[in-house]
Design a protein around this motif. Structure first.
Motif, short mmCIF file in Angstrom:
data_model
loop_
_atom_site.label_atom_id
_atom_site.label_comp_id
_atom_site.label_asym_id
_atom_site.label_seq_id
_atom_site.Cartn_x
_atom_site.Cartn_y
_atom_site.Cartn_z
N ASN A 20 0.52 -1.30 0.17
CA ASN A 20 0.10 -0.08 0.24
C ASN A 20 0.69 1.56 -0.24
N GLU A 48 -1.60 7.99 -2.56
CA GLU A 48 -1.36 8.32 -3.59
C GLU A 48 -0.51 7.14 -4.67
N ASN A 49 -0.77 5.84 -3.97
CA ASN A 49 0.21 4.38 -4.28
C ASN A 49 -1.08 3.87 -4.71
N GLN A 50 -1.01 3.13 -6.07
CA GLN A 50 -2.26 2.89 -6.66
C GLN A 50 -1.87 0.89 -6.10
N PRO A 56 -1.56 -2.62 -5.93
CA PRO A 56 -2.07 -3.38 -6.69
C PRO A 56 -2.90 -4.28 -5.97
N ASN A 85 -6.04 -4.40 0.29
CA ASN A 85 -5.97 -2.28 0.59
C ASN A 85 -6.80 -1.57 1.23
#
Ligand SMILES: *Cc1c(COP(=O)(O)O)cnc(C)c1O
Length: 385
Positions: free
Chosen positions: A72, A214-216, A218, A223
């Motif tokens: 994350n 800001e972090n995608q 994966p 999450n």
């Protein structure tokens, strides 16, 4: 007739009251009863983390929570520092490598801690470190890294987040997440929190939330932003480990009944000192020096002249005392005495006394009673204060 005396650094024994608290009917995780349980439990856990931030509950082992902390906050290709002083630090390295982070590994010999000066020198030439990962209590060696000092160095030398694996000590060791400036603190249920395996806890600082947003990430199931938005409603995104949350609520109540978390921490410190004194009195070497010794697990070298595997098997079969063996290259050379969670000075005296019986069976040369006496002396001294 005898029950196994589990003295591992996790999983650990579960108090009767916690078992009873978990022996309840299940209700829906979307019910008002759950929301009340969830909110109350989170408030009760916060002092144990030393935080006022939200604590998220994942229905997972500790490893998944460590993975959540990594995935994350950092993206593939970004630079991180992983401090490893043993097997669990190495797992943190593996998690980071699995996600393709560019890992700078600060590695110490097993049995040693990472000092503030070492971390400072390591960080100084590095420019773009996104996060520093560290194990607070290294379960394979019984070392407690000096997180307060290391956190200060991270702040002074970088803009990195500090992500701490507290799986084998939170609930038994001091933790001041907010005051120290730890960004993510992770723990699991089955170690110092004296619960069955299957629940993990993750607390996240405001600084870390900004990075996470800001972090995608994966990952769908891990999450953290999703956990946070559900936590605002007193719930979790998916079905949580409801039974373990009843148990966690009871654990916090027991810690309050002990006189507050500071008392629980003091008990762990006392047990550490008892074990260490006993081994010294028996002329059995310890893997670590006193300075960074863990309050929850002590790594003890094989007594001179004794085949360790046979000794541990004998202790378990004859005396029902179950210690954990060594990990990695220390397997067969040392064993681990877990003294965390539902463990008291009386349990330490019991374990040392049974160990002496087994030492006698193996014709080890020692003065019978010396270990128990040394541990008891530490205990009596603490009672006099
Ligand atoms: C036990 C442990 C883990 C792994 O936790 P699991 O619940 O087995 O996934 C991670 N880090 C440390 C320091 C541990 O002691």
């Amino acid at each position: 007739m005898y029950e196994n005396i589990l003295r591992h650094p996790g999983p650990t024994p579960i108090p009767k009251k916690v078992q009873l608290a978990m022996n309840r009917d299940i209700f829906s995780h979307r019910s008002t009863e759950f929301v009340e349980l969830y909110r109350e439990t989170i408030e009760l856990v916060k002092p144990i983390f030393g935080t006022k931030q939200e604590i998220l509950l994942l229905p997972s082992g500790g490893t998944a929570a460590l993975e959540a902390a990594a995935v994350n906050t950092v993206a593939a290709g970004e630079e991180v520092v992983v401090i490893t002083v043993g097997a669990f630090g190495d797992y943190f390295v593996s998690i980071c490598e699995q996600y393709g982070f560019h890992v700078h590994k600060l590695e110490k010999q097993w049995g040693q801690a990472c000092t503030a000066q070492e971390l400072r020198e390591f960080l100084q030439p590095l420019q773009h470190i996104k996060a520093v990962f560290i194990t607070y209590n290294e379960t394979s060696t019984g070392i407690l890294n000096p997180i307060a000092e290391l956190a200060q160095v991270v702040r002074e030398e970088s803009d990195a987040l500090l992500i701490v694996d507290g799986v084998s000590c939170i609930g038994g060791a001091p933790a001041e997440m907010d005051a120290w400036g730890v960004d993510i603190l992770v723990t699991g249920s089955q170690k110092a929190l004296m619960l069955p395996p299957g629940l993990s806890l993750v607390s996240v600082s405001e600084r870390a939330w900004q990075v996470i947003e800001e972090n995608q990430a994966p990952s769908y199931y891990l999450n953290l932003a999703s956990y946070r938005s559900w936590a605002e409603k007193g719930m979790t995104p998916n079905t949580p480990a409801i039974t373990l949350i009843y148990g966690l609520h009871e654990v916090c109540t027991l810690i309050e009944a002990e006189g507050g978390f500071a008392k629980t921490v003091a008990r762990h410190e006392l047990m550490k000192n008892m074990v260490r004194s006993a081994m010294k009195a028996l002329n059995i070497d310890l893997l670590t020096t006193d300075e960074y010794a863990s309050p929850t697990i002590t790594a003890i070298m094989a007594p001179a002249g004794i085949a360790l595997g046979d000794f541990l098997t004998h202790l378990k079969q004859q005396y029902h005392l179950d210690f954990a063996g060594g990990l990695g290259h220390l397997q067969g050379q040392m064993f681990r005495f877990g003294h965390m969670g539902y463990c008291f000075p009386s349990d330490v005296l019991q374990a040392v006394s049974l160990m002496e019986a087994a030492l006698q069976d193996f014709s080890y040369d020692f003065e019978p009673g010396a270990g128990v006496r040394a541990a008891h002396e530490v205990f009596l001294t603490a009672q006099r204060k």
